[in-house]
Design an enzyme around this catalytic site. Structure first.
Site, PDB file in Angstrom:
ATOM      1  N   ARG A   1      37.918  36.001  37.214  1.00  0.00           N
ATOM      2  CA  ARG A   1      38.755  37.195  37.027  1.00  0.00           C
ATOM      3  C   ARG A   1      40.170  36.922  36.544  1.00  0.00           C
ATOM      4  NH1 ARG A   1      35.193  37.830  40.943  1.00  0.00           N
ATOM      5  NH2 ARG A   1      33.980  39.739  40.940  1.00  0.00           N
TER       6      ARG A   1
ATOM      7  N   HIS B   1      34.840  37.345  33.470  1.00  0.00           N
ATOM      8  CA  HIS B   1      33.941  36.554  32.623  1.00  0.00           C
ATOM      9  C   HIS B   1      34.045  36.859  31.123  1.00  0.00           C
ATOM     10  CE1 HIS B   1      32.360  34.806  36.163  1.00  0.00           C
ATOM     11  NE2 HIS B   1      31.409  35.668  36.449  1.00  0.00           N
TER      12      HIS B   1
ATOM     13  N   HIS C   1      26.758  29.966  34.088  1.00  0.00           N
ATOM     14  CA  HIS C   1      26.489  30.921  35.160  1.00  0.00           C
ATOM     15  C   HIS C   1      25.017  30.998  35.566  1.00  0.00           C
ATOM     16  CE1 HIS C   1      27.146  34.510  37.587  1.00  0.00           C
ATOM     17  NE2 HIS C   1      28.435  34.422  37.355  1.00  0.00           N
TER      18      HIS C   1
ATOM     19  N   ASP D   1      32.004  34.102  47.683  1.00  0.00           N
ATOM     20  CA  ASP D   1      32.303  34.386  46.280  1.00  0.00           C
ATOM     21  C   ASP D   1      33.738  33.904  46.056  1.00  0.00           C
ATOM     22  OD1 ASP D   1      32.382  35.245  43.711  1.00  0.00           O
ATOM     23  OD2 ASP D   1      31.945  37.355  44.123  1.00  0.00           O
TER      24      ASP D   1
ATOM     25  N   GLU E   1      29.709  27.356  39.825  1.00  0.00           N
ATOM     26  CA  GLU E   1      30.358  27.360  38.513  1.00  0.00           C
ATOM     27  C   GLU E   1      31.595  26.459  38.521  1.00  0.00           C
ATOM     28  OE1 GLU E   1      30.792  31.791  37.710  1.00  0.00           O
ATOM     29  OE2 GLU E   1      29.842  31.685  39.660  1.00  0.00           O
TER      30      GLU E   1
HETATM   31  C1  BGC Z   1      31.678  36.082  40.421  1.00  0.00           C
HETATM   32  C2  BGC Z   1      31.143  37.275  41.162  1.00  0.00           C
HETATM   33  C3  BGC Z   1      30.453  38.164  40.182  1.00  0.00           C
HETATM   34  C4  BGC Z   1      29.361  37.386  39.534  1.00  0.00           C
HETATM   35  C5  BGC Z   1      28.707  38.220  38.474  1.00  0.00           C
HETATM   36  C6  BGC Z   1      30.535  35.356  39.811  1.00  0.00           C
HETATM   37  O1  BGC Z   1      31.008  34.274  39.089  1.00  0.00           O
HETATM   38  O2  BGC Z   1      32.406  35.236  41.259  1.00  0.00           O
HETATM   39  O3  BGC Z   1      32.161  37.967  41.827  1.00  0.00           O
HETATM   40  O4  BGC Z   1      29.928  39.300  40.792  1.00  0.00           O
HETATM   41  O5  BGC Z   1      29.875  36.243  38.933  1.00  0.00           O
HETATM   42  O6  BGC Z   1      27.429  37.884  38.379  1.00  0.00           O
END
Ligand code: BGC
Length: 389
Positions: free
Chosen positions: A119, A144, A218, A289, A354
């Site tokens: 973010r 992302h 991802h 997360d 990640e």
């Molecule tokens: C984030 C999550 C997000 C997800 C989306 C992750 O990398 O940290 O907050 O919901 O990606 O799939």
């Protein structure tokens, strides 16, 4: 007698001297040996995008039969087959059988992430006093790379020669101001499925204008394809500190020690062990997360994470040059997506590890910089090694 003794000595000496040459021989024989094994990269059509562009899917097979499929749309890893402790192969990544599956509203399954992993607060950042505005595609924040990040673009693929195993090079040219980011950016990602049973991901990039960049991968893993969730898998993270977040999952800016918290993965523990603990941070993330700060130096290869599944015996070890790792325990999966083999992707049915720089670094001067200047070469490497025990 004496002459005989001398001759024997000479022969022994000669024999010893030839030894290194004999050791050289297997090396010379290697290419032929490799050719005999099923190492290959093959290509097949994988459907058509709504704008008419054709998508291809590549299959990489290494010398031990590990097999990975990657498509040119999003650089997405659609399957990864590794053996369990009994030698039985299984697909350890979440995904879909068809391109259409990926064209639904899918949370970045298997995809390359850019320009910015995770973010950026309020979809804004400044460079040299100039403000840049990005899409707010995650509540008040940018996530992302925006509405059409690198996970939704078509990459140009080519096979590359690698001593280490089959490899696929993916390239993408991101135009100046694409998704609001400055600079014409050329990105290359090379996936190598080494004969040492590793997936190596090498990222490189260059820009013609000062910009920010934070590339990652991802893939959602579940080392036990038959299991509903990842809660019984054991995780170890090489991190003494993590980044607490606010309610919209933006780091507060103050790293905290993991010691004495549910975020302590310095010794392996099952993901389920503390995920339900009463803890504000777990509440904000609906589980894990968060970004863990890796022990060791930014830019140098170091251990990041080890994931072990006692059920299948599969082990995945991650090493990286990146300074941090985002561990996301699949908290936003809710069973509405139905994937390969008609499997429903329920709450926590997959997890992401990640490797990356810190979220929101462009707005947080205390974080390691994610700025890329013209003339500089961005380069990071992450290795996922697959074994069993
Ligand atoms: C984030 C999550 C997000 C997800 C989306 C992750 O990398 O940290 O907050 O919901 O990606 O799939």
């Amino acid at each position: 007698m004496k002459t005989h003794y001398l001759i024997v000595l000479l022969l022994v000496f000669a024999a010893c001297n030839t030894k290194p040459k004999k050791q050289d021989t297997p090396k010379e024989a290697q290419p032929a040996e490799k050719e005999m094994k099923a190492v290959s990269v093959t290509k097949e059509p994988f459907g058509t995008l709504p704008d008419g562009e054709e998508v291809e899917r590549y299959t990489l097979t290494n010398a031990n039969g590990l097999e990975m499929k990657v498509m040119t749309y999003g650089g997405i890893i659609t399957s990864l087959q590794t053996p369990d402790k009994d030698g039985k192969k299984g697909d350890i990544v979440l995904g879909f059988d068809t391109l259409e599956g990926y064209l639904q509203d899918v949370p970045y399954f298997g995809a390359l992430i850019g320009r910015y992993g995770n973010r950026i607060a309020n979809g804004k950042f400044k460079l040299d006093g100039k403000e840049y505005t990005l899409a707010k595609n995650d509540g008040p924040n940018h996530l992302h790379g925006g509405k059409k990040g690198f996970d939704k673009v078509l990459w140009t693929a080519s096979e590359t020669r690698s001593e280490d195993g089959p490899a696929l090079k993916l390239q993408y040219h991101s135009k100046d101001m694409e998704e609001g980011y400055p600079g014409n950016l050329d990105v290359t990602v090379v996936y190598t499925l080494t004969d040492n049973d590793e997936l190596r991901v090498d990222y490189s990039a260059s820009t013609d204008k000062k910009t920010v960049l934070n590339l990652t991968q991802h893939t959602y893993f579940n080392l036990s394809p038959e299991s509903e969730t990842i809660l019984d898998e054991e995780l170890k993270l090489n991190a003494d500190t993590f980044l607490p977040v606010n309610t919209t999952l933006i780091p507060t800016g103050k790293p905290e020690k993991v010691e004495g918290t549910p975020f302590d993965f310095r010794q392996p523990k099952t993901i389920g062990k503390d995920i339900g603990a009463k803890n504000k941070q777990l509440e904000f993330g609906k589980g894990y997360d968060h970004c863990w700060i890796l022990n060791g130096k930014d830019g140098e290869m170091k251990p990041a994470a080890t994931l072990y599944d006692p059920n299948s015996g599969r082990v995945m070890e991650i090493t990286t040059t990146e300074p941090a790792i985002q561990f996301y325990s699949g908290n936003f999966l809710d069973g509405s997506l139905v994937g390969k083999s008609d499997k429903k992707y329920v709450f926590r049915s997959g997890l992401c590890l990640e490797t990356q720089h810190y979220p929101d670094a462009p707005n947080q001067p205390g974080f390691p910089s994610t700025v890329l200047n013209p003339g500089e070469e961005y380069h990071t490497t992450t290795i996922f090694k697959f074994t069993v025990k």
